[in-house]
Design a protein around this motif. Structure first.
Motif, PDB file in Angstrom:
ATOM      1  N   UNK A 116       0.873  -1.189   0.000  1.00 53.23           N
ATOM      2  CA  UNK A 116       0.000   0.000   0.000  1.00 53.23           C
ATOM      3  C   UNK A 116       0.896   1.220   0.000  1.00 53.23           C
ATOM      4  N   UNK A 117       0.346   2.351  -0.427  1.00 53.43           N
ATOM      5  CA  UNK A 117       1.131   3.588  -0.321  1.00 53.43           C
ATOM      6  C   UNK A 117       0.753   4.321   0.957  1.00 53.43           C
ATOM      7  N   UNK A 118       1.734   5.035   1.541  1.00 59.83           N
ATOM      8  CA  UNK A 118       1.520   5.777   2.779  1.00 59.83           C
ATOM      9  C   UNK A 118       1.717   7.248   2.451  1.00 59.83           C
ATOM     10  N   UNK A 119       0.658   8.051   2.682  1.00 56.18           N
ATOM     11  CA  UNK A 119       0.741   9.464   2.306  1.00 56.18           C
ATOM     12  C   UNK A 119       0.458  10.334   3.522  1.00 56.18           C
ATOM     13  N   UNK A 120       1.301  11.344   3.736  1.00 54.82           N
ATOM     14  CA  UNK A 120       1.058  12.315   4.808  1.00 54.82           C
ATOM     15  C   UNK A 120       0.074  13.363   4.311  1.00 54.82           C
ATOM     16  N   UNK A 121      -1.066  13.494   4.982  1.00 53.47           N
ATOM     17  CA  UNK A 121      -2.005  14.574   4.619  1.00 53.47           C
ATOM     18  C   UNK A 121      -1.526  15.852   5.304  1.00 53.47           C
ATOM     19  N   UNK A 122      -1.543  16.963   4.575  1.00 54.04           N
ATOM     20  CA  UNK A 122      -1.073  18.237   5.148  1.00 54.04           C
ATOM     21  C   UNK A 122      -2.219  19.104   5.650  1.00 54.04           C
ATOM     22  N   UNK A 123      -3.445  18.762   5.256  1.00 53.69           N
ATOM     23  CA  UNK A 123      -4.613  19.534   5.704  1.00 53.69           C
ATOM     24  C   UNK A 123      -5.815  18.597   5.701  1.00 53.69           C
ATOM     25  N   UNK A 124      -6.910  19.056   6.331  1.00 58.62           N
ATOM     26  CA  UNK A 124      -8.131  18.239   6.346  1.00 58.62           C
ATOM     27  C   UNK A 124      -8.676  18.064   4.937  1.00 58.62           C
ATOM     28  N   UNK A 125      -8.605  19.134   4.134  1.00 62.80           N
ATOM     29  CA  UNK A 125      -9.110  19.047   2.759  1.00 62.80           C
ATOM     30  C   UNK A 125      -8.301  18.012   1.977  1.00 62.80           C
ATOM     31  N   UNK A 126      -6.980  18.038   2.184  1.00 59.94           N
ATOM     32  CA  UNK A 126      -6.149  17.062   1.467  1.00 59.94           C
ATOM     33  C   UNK A 126      -6.450  15.638   1.943  1.00 59.94           C
ATOM     34  N   UNK A 127      -6.667  15.489   3.244  1.00 56.49           N
ATOM     35  CA  UNK A 127      -6.990  14.144   3.769  1.00 56.49           C
ATOM     36  C   UNK A 127      -8.266  13.622   3.109  1.00 56.49           C
ATOM     37  N   UNK A 128      -9.282  14.474   3.017  1.00 55.46           N
ATOM     38  CA  UNK A 128     -10.548  14.037   2.411  1.00 55.46           C
ATOM     39  C   UNK A 128     -10.329  13.630   0.953  1.00 55.46           C
ATOM     40  N   UNK A 129      -9.540  14.436   0.243  1.00 50.00           N
ATOM     41  CA  UNK A 129      -9.277  14.107  -1.171  1.00 50.00           C
ATOM     42  C   UNK A 129      -8.521  12.776  -1.275  1.00 50.00           C
ATOM     43  N   UNK A 130      -7.473  12.631  -0.476  1.00 51.14           N
ATOM     44  CA  UNK A 130      -6.668  11.408  -0.542  1.00 51.14           C
ATOM     45  C   UNK A 130      -7.489  10.168  -0.180  1.00 51.14           C
ATOM     46  N   UNK A 131      -8.410  10.342   0.766  1.00 52.63           N
ATOM     47  CA  UNK A 131      -9.197   9.194   1.234  1.00 52.63           C
ATOM     48  C   UNK A 131     -10.251   8.746   0.225  1.00 52.63           C
ATOM     49  N   UNK A 132     -10.609   9.634  -0.699  1.00 51.56           N
ATOM     50  CA  UNK A 132     -11.696   9.269  -1.632  1.00 51.56           C
ATOM     51  C   UNK A 132     -11.206   8.907  -3.034  1.00 51.56           C
ATOM     52  N   UNK A 133      -9.930   9.140  -3.311  1.00 50.01           N
ATOM     53  CA  UNK A 133      -9.423   8.878  -4.678  1.00 50.01           C
ATOM     54  C   UNK A 133      -9.333   7.396  -5.012  1.00 50.01           C
ATOM     55  N   UNK A 134      -9.001   6.580  -4.002  1.00 52.31           N
ATOM     56  CA  UNK A 134      -8.874   5.132  -4.195  1.00 52.31           C
ATOM     57  C   UNK A 134      -9.161   4.451  -2.852  1.00 52.31           C
ATOM     58  N   UNK A 135      -9.301   3.139  -2.793  1.00 49.66           N
ATOM     59  CA  UNK A 135      -9.619   2.498  -1.508  1.00 49.66           C
ATOM     60  C   UNK A 135      -8.561   2.835  -0.448  1.00 49.66           C
ATOM     61  N   UNK A 136      -8.956   3.635   0.524  1.00 51.63           N
ATOM     62  CA  UNK A 136      -7.990   4.188   1.480  1.00 51.63           C
ATOM     63  C   UNK A 136      -8.521   4.107   2.897  1.00 51.63           C
ATOM     64  N   UNK A 137      -7.604   4.154   3.845  1.00 58.70           N
ATOM     65  CA  UNK A 137      -8.000   4.279   5.260  1.00 58.70           C
ATOM     66  C   UNK A 137      -7.137   5.354   5.900  1.00 58.70           C
ATOM     67  N   UNK A 138      -7.701   5.978   6.947  1.00 57.11           N
ATOM     68  CA  UNK A 138      -6.948   6.964   7.723  1.00 57.11           C
ATOM     69  C   UNK A 138      -6.183   6.236   8.818  1.00 57.11           C
ATOM     70  N   UNK A 139      -4.993   6.771   9.127  1.00 53.49           N
ATOM     71  CA  UNK A 139      -4.247   6.226  10.270  1.00 53.49           C
ATOM     72  C   UNK A 139      -3.924   7.365  11.230  1.00 53.49           C
ATOM     73  N   UNK A 140      -4.100   7.070  12.533  1.00 52.87           N
ATOM     74  CA  UNK A 140      -3.700   8.029  13.569  1.00 52.87           C
ATOM     75  C   UNK A 140      -2.551   7.368  14.333  1.00 52.87           C
ATOM     76  N   UNK A 141      -2.835   6.783  15.513  1.00 57.98           N
ATOM     77  CA  UNK A 141      -1.760   6.099  16.255  1.00 57.98           C
ATOM     78  C   UNK A 141      -1.430   4.726  15.699  1.00 57.98           C
ATOM     79  N   UNK A 142      -2.321   4.161  14.903  1.00 55.28           N
ATOM     80  CA  UNK A 142      -2.063   2.864  14.257  1.00 55.28           C
ATOM     81  C   UNK A 142      -2.243   1.652  15.165  1.00 55.28           C
ATOM     82  N   UNK A 143      -2.692   1.867  16.399  1.00 48.65           N
ATOM     83  CA  UNK A 143      -2.747   0.757  17.370  1.00 48.65           C
ATOM     84  C   UNK A 143      -3.831  -0.268  17.055  1.00 48.65           C
ATOM     85  N   UNK A 144      -4.850   0.145  16.339  1.00 49.10           N
ATOM     86  CA  UNK A 144      -5.858  -0.811  15.888  1.00 49.10           C
ATOM     87  C   UNK A 144      -5.709  -1.072  14.394  1.00 49.10           C
TER      88      UNK A 144
END
Ligand code: FAD
Ligand code: SF4
Length: 324
Positions: free
Chosen positions: A4-32
């Protein structure tokens, strides 16, 4: 694990765009999330890192507005924050009882609220209802850790400790996504299985939690108690949060009783909450509230023990809150 590719989102708008372009998930602490990916339960093409977005790791307390907890605040930060400990003890107690110190140092408030179910059939690749199959493996299977309230057709229990006191305090979740921002009461953030058995939260594609806002404490007292099989590192078999206000006449003036580990969502017990108003601070009164909290419980074959266990936690939480 699939590539998978790992991308750093720089803003909320960018996160939303990155999350909807292809099958994606958000990561925070990664513990789950990383457990889900290592077990092959999630196979995203892209993982979008939320930690690179500025401004989501702040705890702000304002006497008039209440407490704002950024989605990326870690559970350790929440547990240790002086205003949280003093004014919202149930929240600090719940954060401090999640997993181990290592998990609390990395795990975030937002990730804790959005974590996936822990049902062992779900995590074990069984093609159950929640995974798109046509039956619940737990209903007639190994169900000693499953729910006693609000099940049918799925008997998982909600895994988040933090959600329990947050619902008790009437917290709201702030959400940002492709269509803008919205704010919802935390109890409406979670989807009961009767409404949609395949989704746990109301988050739409591209949406992320940005903060949790808790109303001003204003003299409310609170406590969180949790029973886990391994005290040092385990999910709740059952937990209880109470938030109450004491009147000058020595009686309670109202509040909320919320149960964890016993339902597919944090379980706001309405009759027990109503019974807080005018209640005396006696063991007999706490016993009546505990009975009401578990009214309607329908244990499965192996988890009847959760009923008396949770009643005793309700009494303990009330005792703790009023004696704090
Ligand atoms: C051994 C072990 C023990 C644990 N014990 C407990 C326990 O006792 N109590 C408990 O409550 N939890 C427990 N957990 C679960 C969990 O790992 C932690 O609670 C932690 O808080 C998860 O946060 P995170 O930031 O690491 O989330 P992540 O793993 O990064 O994310 C979890 C999920 O939330 C989504 N997500 C993360 N942040 C956001 C956001 N801002 N907006 C939208 N979606 C988001 C991710 O896409 C993912 O699906 C345990 C986990 C392990 C491995
Ligand atoms: S309880 Fe829910 S998650 Fe567990 S097997 Fe049944 S449908 Fe699946």
């Amino acid at each position: 694990m699939k590539n998978f590719e790992h991308v750093d989102a720089r803003s909320l708008a960018e996160a939303s765009r990155l999350l909807t372009e292809k099958p994606s998930v958000a990561i925070a602490g990664g513990q789950d999330l990383l457990c889900m990916m290592k077990d092959g339960l999630l196979e995203p093409a892209r993982v979008v890192n939320l930690k690179s977005i500025p401004g989501l790791s702040r705890i702000v307390y304002d006497e008039a507005k209440g407490l704002s907890i950024g989605a990326l605040v870690t559970l350790s930060e929440l547990e240790e924050h002086p205003a949280v400990r003093q004014l919202y003890p149930a929240i600090a107690q719940a954060a401090g009882l999640v997993g181990s110190p290592q998990i609390r140092n990395l795990g975030t408030a937002g990730g804790n609220l959005c974590q996936k179910p822990r049902c062992w059939y779900y995590r074990g690749h069984f093609p159950c209802l929640r995974r798109g199959g046509d039956y619940c493996s737990a209903a007639a299977g190994q169900n000693r850790y499953h729910c006693i309230l609000g099940g049918d057709p799925c008997y998982m229990v909600h895994p988040s400790d933090l959600a329990v006191p947050l619902v008790a305090f009437g917290a709201r979740v702030e959400i940002a996504g492709p269509k803008g921002r919205r704010s919802v009461p935390l109890e409406e953030f979670y989807i009961p299985p009767r409404v949609d058995v395949t989704r746990e939260t109301i988050l739409r594609p591209g949406e992320v939690v940005t903060a949790i806002v808790v109303p001003p404490a204003r003299g409310r007292i609170s406590a969180f108690v949790k029973f886990a099989e391994r005290g040092a590192w385990d999910f709740a078999v059952a937990s209880v949060a109470v938030v109450v206000q004491k009147g000058e006449d020595g009686k309670l003036m109202g509040g909320r009783v919320v149960l964890g580990g016993v339902a597919p969502v944090p379980w706001l017990a309405p009759k027990a909450s109503e019974a807080l108003t005018g209640s005396e601070l006696s063991e007999a009164a706490f016993g009546r509230i505990a009975e009401l909290a578990l009214e309607g419980a329908q244990p499965l074959a192996q988890n009847g023990y959760k009923v008396p266990l949770t009643k005793s936690l309700v009494r303990k939480a009330l005792r703790m809150a009023v004696n704090a």
